[in-house]
Design a protein around this motif. Structure first.
Motif, PDB file in Angstrom:
ATOM      1  N   LEU A 145      14.958 -30.789  30.215  1.00  0.00           N
ATOM      2  CA  LEU A 145      14.627 -31.520  31.437  1.00  0.00           C
ATOM      3  C   LEU A 145      13.783 -30.664  32.375  1.00  0.00           C
ATOM      4  O   LEU A 145      14.092 -29.497  32.612  1.00  0.00           O
ATOM      5  CB  LEU A 145      15.908 -31.943  32.159  1.00  0.00           C
ATOM      6  CG  LEU A 145      16.440 -33.348  31.907  1.00  0.00           C
ATOM      7  CD1 LEU A 145      17.723 -33.557  32.685  1.00  0.00           C
ATOM      8  CD2 LEU A 145      15.414 -34.399  32.309  1.00  0.00           C
ATOM      9  N   MET A 188      10.323 -37.788  41.057  1.00  0.00           N
ATOM     10  CA  MET A 188      11.052 -36.966  40.094  1.00  0.00           C
ATOM     11  C   MET A 188      11.978 -35.966  40.773  1.00  0.00           C
ATOM     12  O   MET A 188      12.994 -35.562  40.219  1.00  0.00           O
ATOM     13  CB  MET A 188      10.068 -36.182  39.209  1.00  0.00           C
ATOM     14  CG  MET A 188       9.434 -36.956  38.087  1.00  0.00           C
ATOM     15  SD  MET A 188       8.057 -36.036  37.353  1.00  0.00           S
ATOM     16  CE  MET A 188       8.850 -34.467  36.983  1.00  0.00           C
ATOM     17  N   ARG A 202      14.223 -38.468  31.088  1.00  0.00           N
ATOM     18  CA  ARG A 202      13.944 -38.255  32.505  1.00  0.00           C
ATOM     19  C   ARG A 202      14.074 -39.586  33.252  1.00  0.00           C
ATOM     20  O   ARG A 202      13.300 -40.506  33.030  1.00  0.00           O
ATOM     21  CB  ARG A 202      12.534 -37.698  32.679  1.00  0.00           C
ATOM     22  CG  ARG A 202      12.136 -37.481  34.136  1.00  0.00           C
ATOM     23  CD  ARG A 202      10.631 -37.552  34.292  1.00  0.00           C
ATOM     24  NE  ARG A 202       9.987 -36.334  33.855  1.00  0.00           N
ATOM     25  CZ  ARG A 202       8.679 -36.258  33.592  1.00  0.00           C
ATOM     26  NH1 ARG A 202       7.917 -37.335  33.693  1.00  0.00           N
ATOM     27  NH2 ARG A 202       8.131 -35.132  33.206  1.00  0.00           N
ATOM     28  N   GLN A 204      11.735 -41.966  30.109  1.00  0.00           N
ATOM     29  CA  GLN A 204      13.135 -41.728  29.786  1.00  0.00           C
ATOM     30  C   GLN A 204      13.341 -41.607  28.277  1.00  0.00           C
ATOM     31  O   GLN A 204      14.097 -40.763  27.803  1.00  0.00           O
ATOM     32  CB  GLN A 204      14.027 -42.838  30.342  1.00  0.00           C
ATOM     33  CG  GLN A 204      15.510 -42.563  30.097  1.00  0.00           C
ATOM     34  CD  GLN A 204      16.419 -43.604  30.727  1.00  0.00           C
ATOM     35  OE1 GLN A 204      15.983 -44.403  31.535  1.00  0.00           O
ATOM     36  NE2 GLN A 204      17.685 -43.593  30.353  1.00  0.00           N
TER      37      GLN A 204
END
Length: 982
Positions: free
Chosen positions: A568, A717, A754, A749
């Motif tokens: 990530l 984000m 994400r 995602q």
């Protein structure tokens, strides 16, 4: 007559300012007791001599009456004249013609030297030795500027001769080549200029219109001895080169047939990036956000971000199983987030490498948005704690328009990140395309000139030059808070990828590359020769890193499962549980107390600042809002206001960005009020709701979609506790940002695990089974994005609040209206927005038809604005009891449960889908198979709307109205589908 001798007469007063560092008129006032300053003469020959003579005679009378630079100049000239047998000293009275000519020549020679120095500062980079291969000129042009002294005969350009080479000249204040010396011989001046501007560093900065910034760069590069490195610094650089090169060698040995987009040919990029980070950390930076394409990404992950090597190596295992949902992505697209101690400064540093698709420069605005958000949440308005670094390829930097869009955000108040360090990996080739066919500009970096960013070109086979340039670049960014570009002129040792054969298209280049000695060997040999390291120490450093890689490789074989969440780039601590899952699968009601609605409405209909004069038309709009509040109703703009305001009260930061969003393209929003009598005095009432509210940011963007949407995606984000919205000026303008939608929003995602809660507002409209209780939230969690087309202000209010109250984050696409902004029927009551109310995925028929469903002959499903056209037409034909109209508010994920209830409620009704869009452009192809699933194909769902077309809308209003009437007639013709098969 030489060009130089004509120069003073052409430049006029500017030439006089070139002669002396201070204003001429000031000197003139000092030298003359009365009368206006004499104008600078414009004679064709000796254009500066008359002015110089004025200064000279003033100096003779009183040396203190002129500036000290003139005093020094004339003293030196007097000494030279005293050495001439034909003239023992300067005359005390007006000199003879010969002495006047001699003095003029002396001044002109000094002017010539100043012009020569300036020529090197401006154009020296054109002859710098930048290409490590020695094949191409970095500027794609072998032309040598005529004003650079590359041969002795070039002195004639300045009306100088070889005999002048050993003559001493006073140095101007616009150069630092003298160091502590104020005069140098012409020979030494040229040598030092060549050393600074024409070796392995090429500087482009003289286009910058800030004198202080130009002087800063001159001092950093011209001062003698600036590029001196200690033995420890050289050893560190060598160790970093070892890690960079041996990492690539290790991957090549272990996975020779795998694509990895290695860094071979530009291994110096690793110590370059580490130097930028080290210097920035030293200057107070705590968080660095990086964006880059795939070339060298694995090396950056390993040796800059410090990703565990075994986690990188296990990515090459084809048997590795994914533990997370989604498709995952190739290893050279993945990102990473890591906090560690910077070993050089011994300070904490957070590094984040943002995941990026194959679209090379698409990540640029995303990185800038994330950087801006991190600065915002830290209160770092000056960018002293958080900064960004962007790595580019030469072909993409010159060819991709999003680079230009991103640069133009760099100095806008709501978008600036206070400077970015851009590092261009200049392979001098794009896949197979020669740079001479890939760009029209001399350098791939010329786009940066539009924002006055200095550009430092450097030969990547000179590691010490690279490190020095990167250190200066980092210092520039953290001193002036402006962008800077480092152009690493290098080569690509292999093809575009490791499986590609570059000799097909670049045979000569790759013959030279195959002969090229690697930079590590070159630098190691240099340090061994000068005694900085021994051969044994060098070999031990190599063996040490090889051992680290082998041990990590052994551990990687034990890894059987790939956890994408370990890659990530933007973790949200505390938002999910320890396994990265939502803490719940429920969403609270999105209604709010009526007193909060009333308070927000009152602020929205007032001007919080005193003595603030607004436009009379806006006064009328505010009175209209106040009337709606009294009547407990809201229109579209007021519903949005209340959604934003209520979230601000709850501590949720709201940011709305896009073209003309402050007023609203359709003049409905007016979130920023402008004083009609005081220029640039504004008021944002939304920031005056409560004393302790979260801040509201509303900002008109540049005329960009790709760059700005990418920026807002990056902003969203950074934190889940914000509502970030981007509004297209018109809905179809989103297609110029399609890359961001396709590569980041839709698939982010699935590829990178994400979550992102960005909201897209797309103004839209043709103007001219068995289901569980938590089905709604589960559906939202399982989809890749949410798409809605609200038909009421209340539903718009609820969907905005739901976006933040959900226990996870998904992109939200809202087809916002145009005509409904002022439609008299498109209003909602407070009763639909108060506590306990929620977003309605489907709004069922609630009129006469709903009271007697068995008598209904047709059930029309629709979405958005067309509902109001259908209701009006139904009323005009008196079919309220025979035709029911149900609105689909949430398009994706599809509300199977509620649509099924509606279809079963009217068992005898014909089912129709009605849309105002053309058949090949609207929702029908999406909803039709889903209706068939619900109906088990037992009943058809007929289409009513415009026929297929190539263009989305006609430019002729009459044509528009005719097509509208045609499909409305069909929608209420109860015999329209008789005898037809589906």
């Amino acid at each position: 007559m030489s060009q130089l001798r004509l120069l003073p007469s052409r430049l006029g007063a500017q030439a006089s300012r070139l002669l002396a560092p201070h204003d001429i008129q000031m000197f003139s006032r000092r030298s003359r007791s009365s009368g206006p300053p004499a104008p600078f003469p414009s004679s064709k020959r000796g254009g500066s001599s008359s002015y110089m003579e004025e200064m000279y005679f003033a100096w003779l009378e009183n040396p203190q009456s002129v500036h000290k630079s003139w005093d020094s100049f004339f003293r030196k000239a007097s000494e030279e004249a005293a050495c001439d047998p034909a003239q023992s000293r300067f005359p005390e009275s007006r000199p003879s013609i010969s002495s006047r000519t001699k003095t003029s020549k002396l001044v002109e020679d000094h002017l010539a030297v100043q012009s020569l120095i300036r020529a090197y500062q401006i154009r020296g980079h054109h002859v710098a030795q930048l290409d490590p291969l020695g094949i191409l000129d970095a500027d794609l042009d072998s032309f040598v500027p005529s004003d650079l002294i590359t041969t002795i005969d070039k002195l004639a350009f300045y009306d100088l001769r070889e005999a002048d080479l050993d003559k001493e000249f006073q140095l101007p204040t616009t150069t630092f080549i003298g160091g502590s010396e104020h005069t140098l011989s012409l020979r030494e001046i040229i040598r030092r200029l060549e050393s600074t501007y024409c070796q392995h560093i090429g500087l482009e900065f003289m286009f910058i219109n800030d004198v202080e910034q130009c002087q800063w760069i001159r001092q950093k590069f011209e001062t003698p001895g600036v590029m001196q490195f200690s033995s420890e610094e050289k050893r560190t650089l060598l160790a970093r080169l070892v890690r960079s090169m041996r990492f690539e060698d290790f991957l090549a040995r272990k996975w020779s047939s795998e694509k990895r987009f290695g860094l071979e040919g530009c291994e110096v990029m690793i110590p370059a990036l580490k130097t930028i980070i080290d210097k920035s950390s030293e200057m107070g930076i705590e968080n660095v956000i990086l964006g880059m394409p795939h070339r060298g990404r694995l090396n950056v992950l390993a040796n800059v971000i410090r990703k565990d090597l075994e986690q990188i190596f296990c990515q090459f295992d084809p048997k590795l199983e994914a533990a997370d949902e989604g498709s995952g992505d190739v290893k050279y697209h993945l990102g990473m987030y890591h906090e560690r101690i910077n070993r050089v400064t011994n300070r904490n540093i957070t590094l984040s490498l943002v995941a990026n698709p194959s679209h090379l420069e698409a990540v640029d605005p995303v990185v800038q948005g994330k950087t801006k958000a991190e600065q915002f949440y830290r209160g770092d308005a000056q960018g002293k704690k958080v900064m960004s670094i962007l790595v580019h390829g030469d072909a993409a930097f010159a060819g991709q328009g999003v680079v230009y869009e991103t640069f133009h955000l760099s100095d806008l108040p709501s978008y600036t990140t206070n400077g970015t360090v851009h590092v261009v990996v200049n392979n001098q080739i794009g896949f197979t395309t020669d740079p001479r066919m890939a760009r029209s500009s001399p350098y791939p970096t010329d786009v940066a000139r539009v924002v006055n960013a200095p550009i430092f070109h450097v030969n990547a086979d000179d590691p010490e030059a690279v490190i020095y340039v990167c250190s200066v670049a980092a210092e520039w960014r953290n001193t002036f808070n402006k962008d800077v570009v480092v152009d690493l002129v290098c080569y690509r040792r292999r093809g575009h990828n490791e499986m590609d054969e570059p000799m097909f298209t670049q045979p000569l280049m790759y013959k030279q590359i195959h002969r090229q000695v690697p930079v590590l060997k070159k630098y190691a040999d240099k340090l061994i020769a000068e005694g900085t390291v021994t051969l044994q120490e060098f070999e031990e450093e190599i063996a040490k890193y090889d051992r680290i890689c082998e041990e990590a490789y052994g551990r990687s074989k034990d890894k059987k499962i790939l956890h994408i969440k370990h890659w990530l780039d933007s973790p949200w601590p505390g938002f999910f549980n320890v396994d990265g899952e939502p803490k719940s699968m429920t969403c609270p009601a999105t209604g709010i107390p009526e007193d909060v609605l009333t308070h927000i409405g009152e602020v929205a209909s007032s001007v919080p600042l005193k003595d603030f004069k607004i436009h009379t038309g806006l006064s009328r709009i505010l009175r209209g809002r106040a009337d709606m509040i009294k009547n407990r109703t809201v229109d579209w703009a007021l519903a949005e206001y209340m959604a934003f305001g209520s979230l601000l009260k709850e501590g949720i930061h709201v940011r709305l960005s896009g073209q003309d969003v402050e007023r609203g393209t359709f003049s409905h929003r007016h979130h920023v009020l402008h004083d009609q009598e005081v220029d640039r005095r504004t008021c944002v009432p939304m920031n005056h709701l409560w004393p302790d509210q979260a801040p509201y940011t509303v900002c008109n963007s540049s005329l960009s979609e790709y760059g700005v949407l990418g920026f807002e995606l990056g902003y969203a984000m950074a934190s889940p506790n914000a509502l970030v919205l981007w509004e297209a000026q018109f809905g179809d303008f989103h297609n110029t940002a399609q890359c961001i939608i396709d590569q980041f929003i839709s698939t982010g995602q699935a590829k990178w695990v994400r979550h992102n809660g960005i909201v897209l507002l797309l103004p839209h409209g043709m103007e001219g089974m068995v289901f569980t209780e938590d089905f709604e939230v589960s559906q939202l969690y399982d989809c890749n994005w949410i798409v809605v087309n609200c038909s009421t202000p209340a539903n718009y209010f609820h969907v905005l609040r739901r976006q933040v109250l959900l226990p996870f984050r998904k992109p939200l696409i809202i087809f916002t209206p145009k005509s409904l902004l002022r439609h008299p029927e498109a209003k909602s009551s407070f009763d639909q927005m108060v506590s306990g109310a929620s977003f309605q995925r489907v709004i069922p028929e609630d009129g006469a038809a709903a009271q007697t469903p068995e008598q209904v002959r047709r059930l029309i499903f629709c979405t958005g604005k067309v509902y109001y056209d259908l209701v009006k037409e139904r009323s005009s034909q008196g079919l309220e009891e025979q035709v029911a109209i149900t609105r689909l508010e949430q398009i994706s994920p599809f509300p199977f449960d509620l649509i099924k209830q509606e279809a079963e409620k009217y068992p005898g009704a014909e089912l129709v889908w009605c849309q105002e869009e053309h058949k090949n452009m609207g929702y029908y192809d999406y909803i039709s198979p889903r209706f068939m699933t619900i109906l088990s194909r037992a009943r058809p769902i007929w289409y009513v709307g415009r026929d297929p077309a190539a263009a989305p809308a006609t430019g002729n209003r009459n044509t528009h109205l005719v097509s509208l009437k045609k499909f409305l007639d069909t929608a209420f013709n109860l015999q329209a589908f008789e005898g037809k098969t589906f």
